[in-house]
Structures are given as C-alpha cells and as structure tokens.
Design an enzyme around this catalytic site. Structure first.
Site, PDB file in Angstrom:
ATOM      1  N   HIS A 106      37.129  45.019  38.066  1.00  0.00           N
ATOM      2  CA  HIS A 106      37.470  45.579  39.319  1.00  0.00           C
ATOM      3  C   HIS A 106      36.117  45.419  40.377  1.00  0.00           C
ATOM      4  CE1 HIS A 106      40.820  47.342  37.146  1.00  0.00           C
ATOM      5  NE2 HIS A 106      41.468  47.429  38.118  1.00  0.00           N
TER       6      HIS A 106
ATOM      7  N   GLU B 294      50.940  38.504  39.348  1.00  0.00           N
ATOM      8  CA  GLU B 294      50.007  37.695  39.978  1.00  0.00           C
ATOM      9  C   GLU B 294      50.247  36.243  40.295  1.00  0.00           C
ATOM     10  OE1 GLU B 294      48.849  40.043  38.299  1.00  0.00           O
ATOM     11  OE2 GLU B 294      48.080  41.520  39.560  1.00  0.00           O
TER      12      GLU B 294
END
Ligand SMILES: Cc1ncc(C[n+]2csc(CCOP(=O)(O)OP(=O)(O)O)c2C)c(N)n1
Ligand SMILES: [Mg+2]
Lengths: 319, 324
Positions: B129, B60
């Site tokens: 998440h 990321e």
C-alpha cells in the site's frame, strides 16, 4: 457430528482470545501505539475459530487484511503478533509487515494479505503441493464478500475444481466491502451459489454459530482429504467495528449494527455451554483471567521489545 | 489567489470537468457516497448522482477494462484505483488493452480515459500500500503519466488529463493530499510535457518528482546556507517528458542530482540521467547522482520506513558529493 466438551471449550476459549486481542488492538491503535491500518475481526470470531478447529498444524490457510482472528485461531503467538503490530523487531515479521502481512509459515499460515483476493491462488498452490506430494494436507482460503468478486478468486475456484485440489474456500460474508453493501456489488444473494459454476459443493452457514461453521468445514475438509476436490462455504456474519479503525461507518445504520451485536457469536456459545453444563461461571472466569494474563504479557513484550534498526530495511529481500 | 489543499484541487478539477462535459464520469471502489478512501471524490455523488459517480465491486481489472471500453465508445471515464499497488490485479487491461488499442488498430481508436491513483510511503501502510510505480507506467508506449507535486498542478494537470484523448495515468501522492497552495477557482490547464523550475540556481540542478520536490526545496534551503545555489525542477509529467528544460538547466549548472521516492534501481531517475548524459555530457563536470529509495519493498515499522524514504539530508549529501 458430535463435538467433545473439550473441543467446545477450546473453541470458546479461542473466540474469547480473538475478541480480547482485538479489543486491546483497538485500544492501542487509538492511543497511537500501532502505526498504519488495522482491520478488526470483532463479531466474526466464529468463522476463523470453527474453521481452524478442524485443521491441524500441517494444514495451510491464506488470510486477509482482516487477519488477526485467522492467525490466532490457527495457533499464532499473541506476543509476536502484538510486537509486529507495534512495529517491533521481535514481531512475526521483524516489523517489516505489520497487521496486513503477519505470517507464520511453520504453522501453515501463509500470510495475512493487503491485496483483496490475493489469497485464493496461493491456497491453490499450497493444496497443489499437498496433492503433488501425496500428503493429506488441505488449504483453507479465507476471503470476504468483496474479495469474492475479484477475478483472482473466481480463477482460483475454477482451477481448484478442475484439478480437484484439496482447498476449502471459506467466505466471510459480513455484508460490506468497505462502504459497499453486497447488494450493490453482486446480483446474487448467496455467494455460495457461485460454487455451481465450478461444479463444487456450495453451502451457506450461519457464520455466528461456531458449531455450524465447524460442521460445514469438517465435511468439506473430509472431502478435500479424500481427494474429491474443493468446496465453498459461505459464512454470513458481520463486523462490529468500522472497516478499519477510524472509519466513521456512515454507510450503515446503528439499528443494523445493534441487531447483529445481539447475535454475538461468543455470547451465543457461552449461553449454550452454560445451559448444557459444559461451562460454569467459575470456569468462564478462569478462562478469561488466563487470557487477560496472556494478553498482558503480550502487550508488555511488545512494549519492551526494541524497534528495528534503520539498516535492517535492507535485509530479507532475497533468500 | 484562494488557498486549497491538493485534495481539494483534485476534487474541484473533477467537479468542474463533470459540469463542463456530460461525458465525463467517475468509477471506482467506494468513490460514491463514501467519497473515496482518501476523500478525493467527496460531494460528487451528491452533485452528479449514481449514474456519473459509480461505485464498483472490488474488481480492478473490470474497472480499468470498463473505462477502456467506455472511452473507446466515446465517453471520458475517470477511474480511481484506491492504491497504485492494486494495479497489479489489473495490469493487462491497462498495459495491453488501453495503452495499445489505438496503435494496434492503426490509429482508428481513441481512449480518452484517466486512471487516478495515489502512491507513496509514509503512513505505515507497508509493502502493498505504499509503492511508487511511475516507472512501470512510463515504460509503456501509449500511456501518458502525470505526477503533480503541488495543489496548483494537481488541478491543472488533471483537467488536461481529462481533456486528453489518450489514456493518462494520474499519480497522486497520498502524503500531499493535505498540502495547501494557491489554486484559482476557475478551470485552467497545465500543459503536459512542460517542467516547472521551482527555484532558480547556478551550482547544481535538482530534478525531483511528487513529494520529493518538497524534500528537494528544503534541501536547497539548507544548501543555500552553505553558499550553494541549487536549481530545483519538477518535470510534472514523465510521459511526455520535458528534456529541454532539464538540459538547459544542466548547461548552466554543470551538475545533476535526480530525486524520486521510487526505488533507485531501474527507476525513472535512470531515464533522466541517461537523457542528460546523451544530450549534455560535455556540460557536466562530475557524475550524475540519483537519490531514491533502496531496492527493497516498503517496510512497515516507522524507523524502517523513515530509513526507506529519501530525506533532506540525503539530497544535501548527494549535492555535496559532486560539489565538494
Ligand atoms: C486489490 C485490492 N483492491 C482494493 C483494496 C482495498 N480494500 C481493502 S479491504 C477492502 C474491502 C474488502 O472487503 P471484503 O473482501 O468483503 O472483506 P472485509 O473487509 O469485509 O472483511 C478493500 C476494497 C485492496 N486492499 N486490494
Ligand atoms: Mg466484507
């Protein structure tokens, strides 16, 4: 290295337990009894099994989103695992964690992890605690081929090597990070090559050969316990199922899947043990029956356990 | 007007902007042939090829950094972070690099990048998440923050984001992907910093973002049956923020309830409440009430997760508290 017959049977049993557990999870997920995501370990059993067979209860592991196999191999209780997957109060995390966060700190299991690459730095920390206190504990970091590309993983390897931490980085190279094949995510063919950058041993092993995994990890663990620092072991393996349950696997072809299923780590060990007379058909049946009963009990426990009460959402945030 | 889902609206915005401007391209994990974890980029790889729809490794930091650098060098990258939660791995590249380059360089750089990412709870995906982190992004000068709640806004705000010369964090709600609504076929923009009044009312103002807009509209229906008229407003972007529309509404209704899915403590609702208190205190005839998630990580098990996510009842109760 000579493995005792008992150890071989024990590893065989563990691999079958993982396979059967995952097969049940697959079934209950399809039936809608398991919420959220599940990432199954079927096909990769030899890696967790061969690795954890070297460890004691005092050693640490950090696991991944594909963690059920690691937890079982490290001694996790099937009842509490299944109950957690069902979101029940009696589960390992009281229903707060689910598949991606199962942990048993008493067994040195510092958690499955929902963050790819989250485990490496934590394994270092556990290893640092061992080094600090002068115990002979080691920490194993399980991580995928995809996770090997995260900065956190590379940072962890560098620190472990610079500080000679008793860590073993066990890479599970199953060829894919979700849909992305390793050939597209990295330029090297072997993740183990990266060990050279940190001046630590890096070896490639057949991740579907539990004995090969055991031997490589045993050597790395000895080295770590001696105070000579970390190692990187790359286990080449394959996941049989989709990335998560429900994945249509459009990115790989059936022939590839079949070729890896032919290298089934359980079948391989079974045949070898039968051939050497260490396992018999009767003994195998006994092992499988016992596992089936254990799983039946785990499922019954999960089904019969209560769900957490809504107000429990507020508990466990702070110590 | 044609009906499309929120997901299709985003996909269409990406496609039309890529057709319009060859400098627009996409980067992210599994965004290529796989079409993205939630399917948002489906078909784009087939249309635009590997050069413009780039699958990245699981890195990321490197994704956001590459978008920042490419934007500084004149391209218009749209990068995807598969779940907003994963931003933790990459904060520096966003907060210290992308957000601040222009200012630190004395106005000499432009960073026209978009970071698209889904947030929100409700699918049993647990603590890493399911978060709603808009307040983190809104706290960093240099970033713009968009949070569409409808398919129409999803398309229009994304086109605006791509054409904007600043780094924009575009927060999609994963439970809204299947929501249908009217979406014109042709490209259009929805301006940043312009709230939308979804329902007019006279007794209380409800300001709600993302999925909570729909929860609040349902609550307004319930309140209407009890003879209470709620005005429901979606700010649509948090940075820039349309204070005026909300203050004007409060001057009319004399009451404010703010609803978001992120945790209440230090959430963006506190900012909205503070702005209204500063600018329209004399018009309020009672306390401002916030409806938001408790100060806990997002739990996994369905009964816990449902207790965590603010519901219609919570909004109705909050309104009744100040309108008893
Ligand atoms: C920081 C972060 N980025 C992305 C993801 C989404 N994600 C979950 S698993 C996965 C693939 C991981 O691949 P690998 O490390 O090879 O493990 P495998 O799934 O193959 O066991 C991805 C991208 C995540 N959970 N965390
Ligand atoms: Mg992998």
């Amino acid at each position: 290295m000579s493995l005792t017959e008992d150890k071989l049977i024990q590893m065989y049993t563990t691999m079958v337990r993982i396979r059967e557990f995952e097969t049940k999870v697959e079934e209950f997920f399809a039936a809608g009894k398991i919420p959220g995501f599940v990432h199954l370990y079927i096909g990769e059993e030899a890696v967790a099994t061969g690795t954890c067979a070297v460890l004691t209860d005092k050693d640490y592991i950090t696991s991944t989103h594909r963690g059920h196999g690691h937890l079982i191999a490290k001694g996790g209780d099937l009842k509490r695992m299944m109950a957690e997957l069902f979101g029940k109060k009696t589960g390992y995390c009281k229903g707060k964690g689910g598949s991606m966060h199962i942990a048993d700190v008493d067994l040195g299991i510092l958690g499955a992890n929902g963050i790819v690459g989250g485990g490496g730095p934590i394994a270092n920390g556990a290893a640092l605690a061992a080094q600090y206190r002068g115990t002979d504990q080691v920490a194993v970091c399980f991580f995928g081929d995809g996770a090997s590309n995260q900065g956190t993983t590379q940072e962890a390897m560098n620190l472990a090597s610079a500080w000679k931490l008793p860590v073993v980085f066990v890479n599970e190279n199953n060829g894919y990070g979700i849909s992305c094949p390793t050939c597209k995510s990295m330029a090297v063919a072997d993740i183990a090559d990266r060990a050279a950058a940190y001046d630590m041993p890096g070896v490639v092993v057949d991740g579907n050969d539990v004995v090969a995994v055991y031997e490589a990890v045993a050597e790395a663990v000895d080295r770590a316990r001696r105070g000579d620092g970390p190692s990187l072991i790359e286990c080449k393996t394959y996941r049989w199922r989709g990335h998560f349950e429900g994945d249509a696997c459009t990115y790989r072809d059936e022939a590839e899947v079949q070729s890896w299923m032919a290298k089934d780590p359980i079948k391989r060990l079974r045949e070898k043990l039968l051939e050497q007379g260490i396992l018999t058909e009767d003994k195998d049946r006994e092992i499988r029956d016992a596992i089936a009963r254990e799983l039946e009990a785990a499922v019954a426990f999960a089904e019969e356990s209560p769900l957490p009460a809504p107000e429990e959402v507020l508990e466990d945030v702070y110590a | 007007m044609p009906t499309k889902t929120y997901l299709q609206a985003i996909n269409e915005a990406l496609r039309q902007e890529m057709e319009r401007d060859p400098d627009v391209f996409i980067m992210g994990e599994d965004v290529g042939p796989f079409g993205g974890c939630f399917g948002v980029t489906k078909g784009l790889y087939e249309q635009f090829g590997e050069k413009r729809v780039k699958d990245t490794p699981i890195t990321e930091s490197a994704i956001i950094g590459a978008a920042t650098g490419a934007a500084a060098a004149g391209l218009r990258p749209v990068c995807e972070i598969m779940f907003v939660d994963f931003i933790g791995v990459a904060l520096d590249q966003l907060f210290n690099q992308a957000a601040k380059m222009r200012y630190m360089f004395g106005g000499k750089a432009k960073i026209p990048m978009v970071l698209r990412t889904p947030q929100g709870a409700g699918i049993g995906a647990a603590a890493q998440h399911s978060q709603s982190l808009e307040a983190w992004f809104a706290h960093v000068p240099g970033l713009k923050v968009a949070m569409p709640a409808t398919p129409y806004d999803a398309k229009g705000l994304l086109i605006t984001a791509i054409r904007d010369d600043n780094p924009v964090v575009f927060l999609e709600h994963k439970l809204l992907y299947g929501l249908e609504g009217d979406v014109p076929d042709e490209p259009y923009t929805v301006p940043f910093g312009k709230a939308q009044v979804h329902r007019e009312g006279t007794d209380v103002t409800i300001v709600a973002t993302a999925k909570m807009l729909h929860t609040s509209l349902e609550a307004a229906d319930v309140l209407a049956k009890d003879g209470m008229s709620a005005e429901v407003i979606d700010p649509r972007t948090l940075v820039p923020f349309d204070t005026d529309t909300i203050v004007e509404s409060v001057k009319k209704t004399h009451g404010l309830v703010v609803v978001h899915e992120a945790v209440k403590h230090a959430g963006f609702g506190a900012e909205i409440a503070a702005q209204v208190a500063e600018l329209a205190f004399d018009y309020l005839d009672g306390p401002i009430v916030r409806v938001a998630a408790p100060f806990t990580p997002v739990p996994f098990s369905p009964p816990l997760e449902q207790a965590y996510i603010p519901g219609v009842d919570d909004v109705v109760t909050a309104v009744k508290k100040i309108r008893a």
